[in-house]
Scaffold this motif. Structure first.
Motif, short mmCIF file in Angstrom:
data_model
loop_
_atom_site.label_atom_id
_atom_site.label_comp_id
_atom_site.label_asym_id
_atom_site.label_seq_id
_atom_site.Cartn_x
_atom_site.Cartn_y
_atom_site.Cartn_z
N GLU A 30 0.83 -1.22 0.00
CA GLU A 30 0.00 0.00 0.00
C GLU A 30 0.86 1.27 0.00
N GLY A 31 2.11 1.15 0.39
CA GLY A 31 3.01 2.30 0.46
C GLY A 31 3.76 2.54 -0.83
N GLU A 32 3.18 2.14 -1.95
CA GLU A 32 3.76 2.35 -3.27
C GLU A 32 5.08 1.62 -3.44
N ASN A 33 5.15 0.43 -2.88
CA ASN A 33 6.31 -0.44 -3.04
C ASN A 33 5.85 -1.68 -3.78
N GLU A 34 6.71 -2.21 -4.63
CA GLU A 34 6.41 -3.44 -5.35
C GLU A 34 7.17 -4.58 -4.70
N ILE A 35 6.46 -5.64 -4.34
CA ILE A 35 7.11 -6.81 -3.78
C ILE A 35 7.56 -7.69 -4.94
N LEU A 36 8.87 -7.92 -5.01
CA LEU A 36 9.46 -8.67 -6.11
C LEU A 36 9.64 -10.15 -5.78
N ASN A 37 9.89 -10.44 -4.50
CA ASN A 37 10.15 -11.83 -4.11
C ASN A 37 9.90 -11.97 -2.62
N ILE A 38 9.37 -13.13 -2.22
CA ILE A 38 9.11 -13.42 -0.81
C ILE A 38 9.66 -14.82 -0.52
N SER A 39 10.36 -14.94 0.59
CA SER A 39 10.89 -16.24 1.00
C SER A 39 9.77 -17.10 1.58
N GLU A 40 10.11 -18.33 1.87
CA GLU A 40 9.24 -19.20 2.64
C GLU A 40 9.22 -18.70 4.08
N PHE A 41 8.18 -19.07 4.83
CA PHE A 41 8.14 -18.77 6.26
C PHE A 41 9.17 -19.65 6.96
N LEU A 42 9.83 -19.12 7.97
CA LEU A 42 10.80 -19.88 8.76
C LEU A 42 10.55 -19.57 10.22
N THR A 43 10.43 -20.60 11.04
CA THR A 43 10.28 -20.38 12.47
C THR A 43 11.65 -20.47 13.13
N SER A 44 11.80 -19.70 14.22
CA SER A 44 13.08 -19.69 14.92
C SER A 44 12.87 -19.28 16.37
N GLU A 45 13.84 -19.65 17.18
CA GLU A 45 13.87 -19.22 18.58
C GLU A 45 14.20 -17.73 18.63
N VAL A 47 16.24 -14.44 19.43
CA VAL A 47 17.67 -14.20 19.45
C VAL A 47 17.94 -12.97 20.32
N GLU A 48 18.89 -13.08 21.19
CA GLU A 48 19.35 -11.99 22.05
C GLU A 48 18.37 -11.59 23.14
N PHE A 49 17.34 -12.41 23.39
CA PHE A 49 16.47 -12.23 24.54
C PHE A 49 15.72 -13.53 24.80
N ALA A 50 15.25 -13.69 26.03
CA ALA A 50 14.54 -14.91 26.41
C ALA A 50 13.03 -14.72 26.27
N SER A 51 12.39 -15.69 25.62
CA SER A 51 10.94 -15.69 25.47
C SER A 51 10.49 -17.11 25.16
N SER A 52 9.30 -17.44 25.56
CA SER A 52 8.74 -18.75 25.21
C SER A 52 8.01 -18.69 23.88
N ASN A 53 7.94 -17.52 23.27
CA ASN A 53 7.24 -17.33 22.00
C ASN A 53 8.20 -17.50 20.82
N ILE A 54 7.88 -18.42 19.93
CA ILE A 54 8.69 -18.70 18.74
C ILE A 54 8.40 -17.63 17.69
N PHE A 55 9.42 -17.24 16.93
CA PHE A 55 9.26 -16.29 15.84
C PHE A 55 8.89 -16.99 14.54
#
Length: 138
Positions: A30-45, A47-55
């Motif tokens: 919507e901000g007048e940007n064109e998306i050219l490519n998108i990666s697959e989704f990747l889950t990860s722990e 980084v640099e802080f503690a949380s039980s919520n996965i990214f």
């Protein structure tokens, strides 16, 4: 206006993470940007802080006419609009977040200011999840 090729890294570890990422992608478009490519989704722990919520993370290549600082202001406005209340750079600490949007590369520009560093060294070289996501784009 000239177009710039930019690589963004998006992450979410609160709520419906994939929905948050897709909402952010819609707002980027919507901000007048064109998306050219998108990666697959990747889950990860976290980084640099503690949380039980996965990214859940994705990398995106866009074409934009925004300058680096205009683009930073734009992605920060998306984060704020989506409910992110703290900024890691401003607070000096990482925490759970509904959405995080980092500018990783902007053409071949090297740029450093108090608010922005391009290329984003941590995402390019230090974080395993981002190196996996960015491998196809760099």
């Amino acid at each position: 206006m000239s177009q710039h090729k930019v690589i963004l890294l998006l992450g979410s570890n609160l709520g419906d993470q994939k929905k948050n990422l897709n909402t952010a992608l819609d707002k980027i478009r919507e901000g007048e940007n064109e998306i050219l490519n998108i990666s697959e989704f990747l889950t990860s722990e976290p980084v640099e802080f503690a949380s039980s919520n996965i990214f859940c993370n994705i990398a995106v290549v866009i074409s934009t006419s925004h300058s680096p600082i205009q683009l930073l202001d734009f992605v920060k406005s998306i984060e704020s609009e989506m409910g992110r209340t703290t900024d890691s750079r401003a607070s000096g600490a990482y925490s759970d977040r509904i959405i995080d949007i980092d500018i990783v590369k902007f053409n071949e520009l090297k740029f450093s200011s108090e608010r922005l560093e391009i290329p984003h060294q941590k995402n390019l070289y230090e974080r395993d999840f981002s190196r996996i996501l960015l491998k196809a784009f760099i």
